[in-house]
Structures are given as structure tokens and as C-alpha cells.
Design a protein around this motif. Structure first.
Motif, PDB file in Angstrom:
ATOM      1  N   GLN A  42     -18.147 -20.312   3.489  1.00 41.13           N
ATOM      2  CA  GLN A  42     -16.839 -21.371   3.853  1.00 41.13           C
ATOM      3  C   GLN A  42     -17.525 -22.694   4.306  1.00 41.13           C
ATOM      4  O   GLN A  42     -17.016 -23.859   3.886  1.00 41.13           O
ATOM      5  CB  GLN A  42     -15.821 -20.803   4.723  1.00 41.13           C
ATOM      6  N   ASN A 102      -7.136 -18.945   5.723  1.00 40.42           N
ATOM      7  CA  ASN A 102      -7.382 -20.240   4.540  1.00 40.42           C
ATOM      8  C   ASN A 102      -7.901 -21.475   5.485  1.00 40.42           C
ATOM      9  O   ASN A 102      -7.441 -22.467   5.017  1.00 40.42           O
ATOM     10  CB  ASN A 102      -6.539 -20.316   3.568  1.00 40.42           C
ATOM     11  N   VAL A 155     -10.695 -23.049   5.146  1.00 37.99           N
ATOM     12  CA  VAL A 155     -11.347 -24.064   4.447  1.00 37.99           C
ATOM     13  C   VAL A 155     -10.262 -24.931   3.660  1.00 37.99           C
ATOM     14  O   VAL A 155     -10.292 -26.011   3.607  1.00 37.99           O
ATOM     15  CB  VAL A 155     -12.330 -23.345   3.286  1.00 37.99           C
ATOM     16  N   GLU A 207     -18.688 -24.568   1.517  1.00 41.12           N
ATOM     17  CA  GLU A 207     -17.636 -25.263   0.810  1.00 41.12           C
ATOM     18  C   GLU A 207     -17.017 -26.422   1.484  1.00 41.12           C
ATOM     19  O   GLU A 207     -16.670 -27.437   0.910  1.00 41.12           O
ATOM     20  CB  GLU A 207     -16.816 -24.209   0.487  1.00 41.12           C
ATOM     21  N   ALA A 246     -11.495 -18.355   1.809  1.00 40.64           N
ATOM     22  CA  ALA A 246     -11.427 -17.333   3.068  1.00 40.64           C
ATOM     23  C   ALA A 246     -11.015 -16.026   2.925  1.00 40.64           C
ATOM     24  O   ALA A 246     -11.385 -15.153   3.757  1.00 40.64           O
ATOM     25  CB  ALA A 246     -10.382 -17.998   4.095  1.00 40.64           C
TER      26      ALA A 246
END
Lengths: 244, 279, 244
Positions: free
Chosen positions: B119, A4, A6, B122, B50
Motif C-alpha cells: 500500500q 481503503n 490507499v 502504491e 487495501a
């Protein structure tokens, strides 16, 4: 690819925003009302009267007392809180005003008149203003001489021992230094100038050019300048000196 | 890519669209392009971006495009290009893996690329939000309202080199030495000349100079004169000369009204004087 | 000879005395310098860098020390001395925001396109238009760049040394000053984004990561803008400049 990333980066962004915001936060060091008054007066686009300040400040603030205290805080500093026409504003201390003006030098070519005058003084010194005008065929303005004087390239030497006792001009050591001349006799003579094409070839045969001299001491024909029983001296030059 | 999707699109618009929920939002003008639409769809998967499934995302996108087409909503070409591309990826991704080992990594790579781009977009959106939340001038912190300002003034730094001086000297002295001091004569008739000519003219017009004669007729014409003296100067000088002679009593001069001709005639005194001068 | 020596010694004593007198006279008046620094920073319309301050302060002033002292003096007050974009300015303390509604500007609403473009330029700089478009997946309209350009937040930096020599964009000092950032490395979460590989303008497989820097000078990969043998430059940008 991290799972993850981001979200991780987003957390980093969040932390960064908080950090940067906190960096600006400082623990209040003085009375909160005084801080606010200070900020209000600082950010104001124009001077504010006490009435308006009272409206902007939290209820119950003793604005007059706060103003008095703020004014005292800034007494003797680079900025002062002043009360003008019933309104309050911060302003830079009046004695520092001239420091806020930055004087920069910009190179500029000397005018034709100044160049001619300088050249004539260099070759013909000691020379009076009337003599310069005679050589040039045009009047020499006070401004032209002032510019050359300010540059330190010419100086008042003395007074010619003739009726009217006119002031004589000569070049300075600074002049020599600036133009890379060892002595004034390094200035090229008539034949050199002619060869360089700087003198008109149609000049009459009897055309004469002085050989430049730059005597440090007064010549026999000169009297010293500081001649108090010459009223014109004060009229003519004291004013000019002050301008410089 | 069409510019129609460019401007006037606010975050709010996209957020509102997202709030509507699972149902496909067909107002595609809320998205700037296929990537923004995909990102929105991915956000609706409500999982970490993700970990979004490109396969699932492709299906959503394709069904979105299909319903848009069913509703005859005009789609920009790039939406359709993206649809074709996703359809291709989808087909490769659902192919059994062990069939052809050499093809599969390519599909994975393409999917990973798309995931990365989503991603990255974002992340940039979040970064933009972050920047805008920083303490800003005029919003959270304030600078001086009416600064005095720091002024700059330039003073000339005069410059000259030796050549400038020598050139100025040479030119100045050459000019002065060669200067011709002959002042060109002004093109006017002198009073003296006018007087002489007027006297002569009066004498020549009549033996009995007591007849009135128009001053105009006594004037010399330009051709008679050595230089090109303008007529106005001749007239003016002659009139002044006439007035002068009248004052001396040599002639009389009269004019009956404004702008009417001026007449002159000799007097006895004038005649005597002339005679005495001649003799 | 001895006479000469005495003279030399006398001259030496003389020089020493002059030296000492000068030193006594030149004893820096710290308070006076602090006042001047304060006035300069107050009067300035834009943040000032130390270099400019040094130029405007009396010769020999320890500007860094004075700045530190001034910053300390204003800590916890209603106005603070802050360091942004490598320059110094006074600004109101952030916690007083809500009391200063009078001077608050109406927030500038930027389109999503402009916000994203700004973020991409800030974090990826130097960045070309094509790279911005690659991140956003849509064409960047001239209008979007114009808005950011007009705000003075972005600028044309140079040209990338790649085929087509595209123009590169970067942020300005004004951008940093507006958002209270000291340097571009202060951008929130910049390191996290970089670590996550999210600042990579190219495909993920070739993980070449340019570090987002805002060097005033062009990077090795950039050429200066004023490239006259590039006709597209005039077509592309001169016209736009005129529109502004």
C-alpha cells in the motif's frame, strides 16, 4: 488498518493537485488577447517582431492595436514595452537600471603602502606628500591617498607656506574613533615601539620620531586650502573629488 | 538486489504489462523487484489494494516464479527469497487457526506488513503521479524569457587595526633609517679609463706608433683590472675611446670589412700631444 | 543663565524645524517604490525572497504591502505575481499554456525509479537511502539519485543520528519552485497520506510517524554533513560529486 486507505489517500492527492492548480488560476481581468500578448512577450527568449506575434496570436487579432494598448498600460511602470529595431520586448525602466545592481561591501586588508602612508600621516601631520615620500623612501600613489581619503581617515588640511605651497595632510576624528584612540597622543612613542619590537634595534642613536599632534586649526605654517589664485589646485584635486 | 531492474523502467512499461491481463507476464524486467511485481499482481486482483488477499497474492507470485523457472528465465536472487518467504507465509496462513494460537498472530502480522508495504509503495506511486501533474515551470507556466538579471558588485571595505599601522610605521621607518645609500658601482669600464689605457697601450707597443696594430691586442686583460669587468664592456669602451681619439686626430683607425679586425695607429699629432703632456 | 535658556529653546525650535523638513522630504513615493519592486521581480532570474527585496529596496519601504499591491495589480492579467518556495516571481497565467508552445520545454522523462524516489524523498524527508529502499523494495541506484540531484530537486541534508550515521535526503527550494508549491506542506494529499499512516518509513507495528517537513535547519535527529571523522563520507560521496 483502514479499509481503503490507499484510495482515500489517492483521493487526497487528486484533490491536492486540483487545488494547487486552481490556486494559480485567476479570473481573467482584461481582454483575453491582451493577456496572451502580454504572456507571449514576457516569456519570449528574444524580442519578437509584429509578424511573428501575428502568427502566434489568434486569427483576426488586431496586433498593432493590442501592442499600442499594452505599451500604454506599461508606460511609467517599472517595466516598459519597447520597440527596438522592429521588435518588441519588455524591459525594466531605464531609470531603474542602477537599482538592479546591488553593491555589497567585502572586507579587505589595507595594502602595505596604505598602512605606511596612514601611519606616517598620523605621526608626522601636518605633512605634505613629498614629506611622506621622503619618510617612506618611495613615491606615494594618488590611489593610496584616495583610499585613505574615502575611508575618511585622512583629510586635506591646508597648504604649507613653502615654495610650491604643497597640500598638507592630517588624520581625522574618524581615524581616532576607528582605531579607538582618545587623542592622537595616545599613539605609542619611540620607546614603546622599540619595546614592542616594531622598530629595528639597529636604528642609529639619533633616530627621531615626532610626537604626534593633530591640531584642528591650521598651524602657523599652513594656509587655508580654498585658495582660488592657485591654479594647480583645480587641476590637482577637483578631478579627484569628483571620483569619490 | 540487482541493479538490472533499476533504470529505464517507465510507468508505461508496467501499465502495458498490466493490460495484458490475467496471464502471467514473464517479462520480469518490467518490474524493479519482487515488491513491484507483487504490486502489479495485486493490481490485477482488481480490488482495492487495501483488501487484497495476501494468500491469493502469494499463490500468484509462487506460480509466476515457478513458470519463470520452467521457462528457464533467470531470476534474481531476491525474487527467490521473496518466493520462499511467501511460501512460508502461505503455509502459516492456511494452517487451521485453532491448532496453535501462539503461531497465528505472527503470520497475520507478516501478512499485514507485506500488505502495508504494498500500500505504501502504491501510495508513493500515486503521489509521484500527483507531483508530476502539478503546474510546472517550462510546461504549464513560464517565467521571463530573457531576464536582465540582478547583478551584485562587491566593493572593498578596507580594514586595518592599530597594530597594523604601528607595524607598518616601524618597518617603514626602520628601513628608511638603515637604508644604505651607497649605490653599487656598475661593472663596466668607464670611457675615461678606456681612453687612458688605450693611449698608454699604443705608446708602449711601438716606438714608431705609425705601425698598424690590432685594437684587440691593445686591450687590457681582465686580470689587470681591479674589478671583474666583463670583456664585452672593455671592448666596447675601448672602441668608443678609439673613435674619440681618432676624432681628436690622435690616432687613425681602420677596418677593412664587416667583422674583420680593427686596426689603430698613432699619428704625429698624437705623438706630439703625448710628448707635450709628458713634458 | 537666561541667555542659556533662550539658546536652548532656539536650538529646540531649530531641531523641530529640521525634523519636519526631513519628514516632508522623506514622504515615501509609493509609486516609485512599486515601480522598483516590479523591475526587481521582472529582472530577477530566480524567485526572490522578501528579505532580498527588502535589502534592495529603499530603506523603510513596506515591502509586504507593496508585494500585495503588485500581486493585486497583476491579478487576471497575462502574467501573475506568485509566491513559491517562500519567494516571489512573475510567471505566465496557467490558462495560456497552450498558446505558449514556442517556449515550452520538452518534458523531462523520468524513470519510474526516479519518480518514486522523488516522491518518497519529498513526502518522507528527511529520509535515508535505506528508508527509500525499504519503501521501494529495491536498491536505489546511485544514478537515480544523481538524476534528481542534477535537476536540483533533491539535496543531501545531513546525517541521521543512528548507528552508521547514514546521510539524509530532502528536497530543495528549486523543487518547490518548479512545481509551484509554496511550502513542502503543500504537497498534494500529504495530510491524507499521513493520516493513513502511509508515510511511515518503518514497520506498521511501531507507528512512529515522522511529519514530512523540509526544515532548512537540521532536525534533532540529524547531524551536519561536513563530518570529517567519517571516512565513508568521502568514499561514498566525494567520488560521486566528481563524476557529476
Amino acid at each position: 488498518m483502514s479499509n481503503n486507505r490507499v484510495e482515500k489517500a489517492a483521493a487526497g492527492i487528486e484533490a491536492g493537485v486540483v487545488d494547487l492548480t486552481e490556486r494559480l488560476q485567476q479570473k481573467p481581468d482584461i481582454d483575453q488577447e491582451l493577456r496572451l500578448l502580454e504572456a507571449l512577450l514576457f516569456a519570449a527568449v528574444e524580442p519578437i517582431d509584429s509578424e511573428t506575434l501575428r502568427e502566434r496570436m489568434p486569427e483576426g487579432s488586431d496586433v498593432s492595436a493590442l501592442l499600442a494598448r499594452l505599451a500604454r498600460d506599461y508606460t511609467g511602470r517599472g517595466i516598459n514595452l519597447v520597440h527596438v529595431a522592429g521588435r518588441w520586448r519588455f524591459q525594466t525602466a531605464p531609470d531603474l537600471e542602477h537599482h538592479l545592481l546591488d553593491v555589497k561591501e567585502s572586507p579587505r586588508k589595507l595594502s602595505r603602502a596604505a598602512l605606511e602612508t596612514l601611519a606616517i600621516i598620523a605621526y608626522h601631520q601636518p605633512v605634505t606628500r613629498a614629506e611622506i615620500e621622503d619618510v617612506r623612501g618611495v613615491a606615494v600613489s594618488r590611489g593610496t591617498l584616495d583610499v585613505l581619503m574615502e575611508l575618511g581617515w585622512i583629510r586635506l588640511r591646508g597648504r604649507r607656506r613653502t615654495p610650491g605651497r604643497p597640500v598638507t595632510y592630517g588624520t581625522t576624528d574618524e581615524f581616532l574613533a576607528h582605531f579607538n584612540l582618545e587623542t592622537i597622543t595616545d599613539l605609542p612613542g619611540r620607546d614603546d615601539l622599540k619595546a614592542a619590537g616594531l622598530l629595528d634595534p639597529r636604528l642609529p642613536k639619533d633616530f627621531e620620531m615626532p610626537s604626534p599632534v593633530m591640531p584642528d586649526d591650521l598651524t602657523d605654517e599652513e594656509d587655508p586650502l580654498d585658495d582660488v589664485d592657485e591654479p594647480e589646485f583645480f587641476e590637482d584635486f577637483l578631478g579627484d573629488d569628483e571620483e569619490q | 538486489m540487482s541493479e538490472d531492474f533499476e533504470e529505464d523502467v517507465k510507468f508505461e512499461a508496467a501499465d502495458d504489462a498490466a493490460d495484458v491481463g490475467q496471464g502471467l507476464i514473464l517479462d520480469i524486467s518490467g518490474y524493479e523487484g519482487p515488491l513491484h511485481l507483487l504490486l502489479e499482481l495485486a493490481r490485477q486482483q482488481k480490488v482495492d489494494i487495501a483488501r487484497i488477499s495476501i494468500l491469493e497474492l502469494s499463490e500468484q507470485y509462487l506460480s509466476f516464479i515457478k513458470s519463470a523457472q520452467d521457462l528457464r528465465i533467470e531470476l534474481a536472487a531476491d525474487y527467490l527469497v521473496m518466493a520462499a518467504w511467501l511460501a512460508y507465509i502461505k503455509s502459516r496462513l492456511i494452517l487451521p487457526r485453532d491448532e496453535d494460537e501462539t503461531v497465528m498472530p505472527e503470520a497475520d502480522e507478516l501478512a499485514a506488513h507485506l500488505a502495508f508495504r504494498l500500500q505504501r509503495l502504491e501510495a508513493m506511486r500515486r503521489a509521484a503521479e500527483g507531483i508530476m501533474r502539478l503546474p510546472k515551470i517550462g510546461q504549464q507556466v513560464f517565467v521571463r524569457g530573457n531576464p536582465e538579471g540582478l547583478r551584485s558588485r562587491t566593493t572593498p571595505l578596507w580594514q586595518a587595526n592599530l597594530f597594523d599601522i604601528l607595524q607598518a610605521y616601524g618597518t617603514s621607518r626602520s628601513k628608511a633609517a638603515i637604508r644604505n645609500h651607497k649605490v653599487p658601482k656598475p661593472l663596466v669600464m668607464s670611457l675615461e679609463e678606456a681612453r687612458t689605457r688605450l693611449r698608454r697601450a699604443l705608446k708602449s707597443v711601438s716606438v714608431d706608433s705609425s705601425d698598424w696594430t690590432a685594437l684587440e691586442s691593445l686591450l687590457p686583460i681582465t686580470e689587470e683590472l681591479p674589478e671583474d669587468i666583463p670583456k664585452t664592456s672593455i671592448k666596447a669602451s675601448s672602441l668608443v675611446a678609439g673613435l674619440e681619439l681618432a676624432k681628436l686626430g690622435e690616432i687613425e683607425i681602420r677596418q677593412t670589412g664587416t667583422f674583420t679586425p680593427i686596426f689603430v695607429r698613432g699619428t704625429e699629432q698624437g705623438a706630439r700631444k703625448q710628448e707635450s703632456e709628458v713634458s
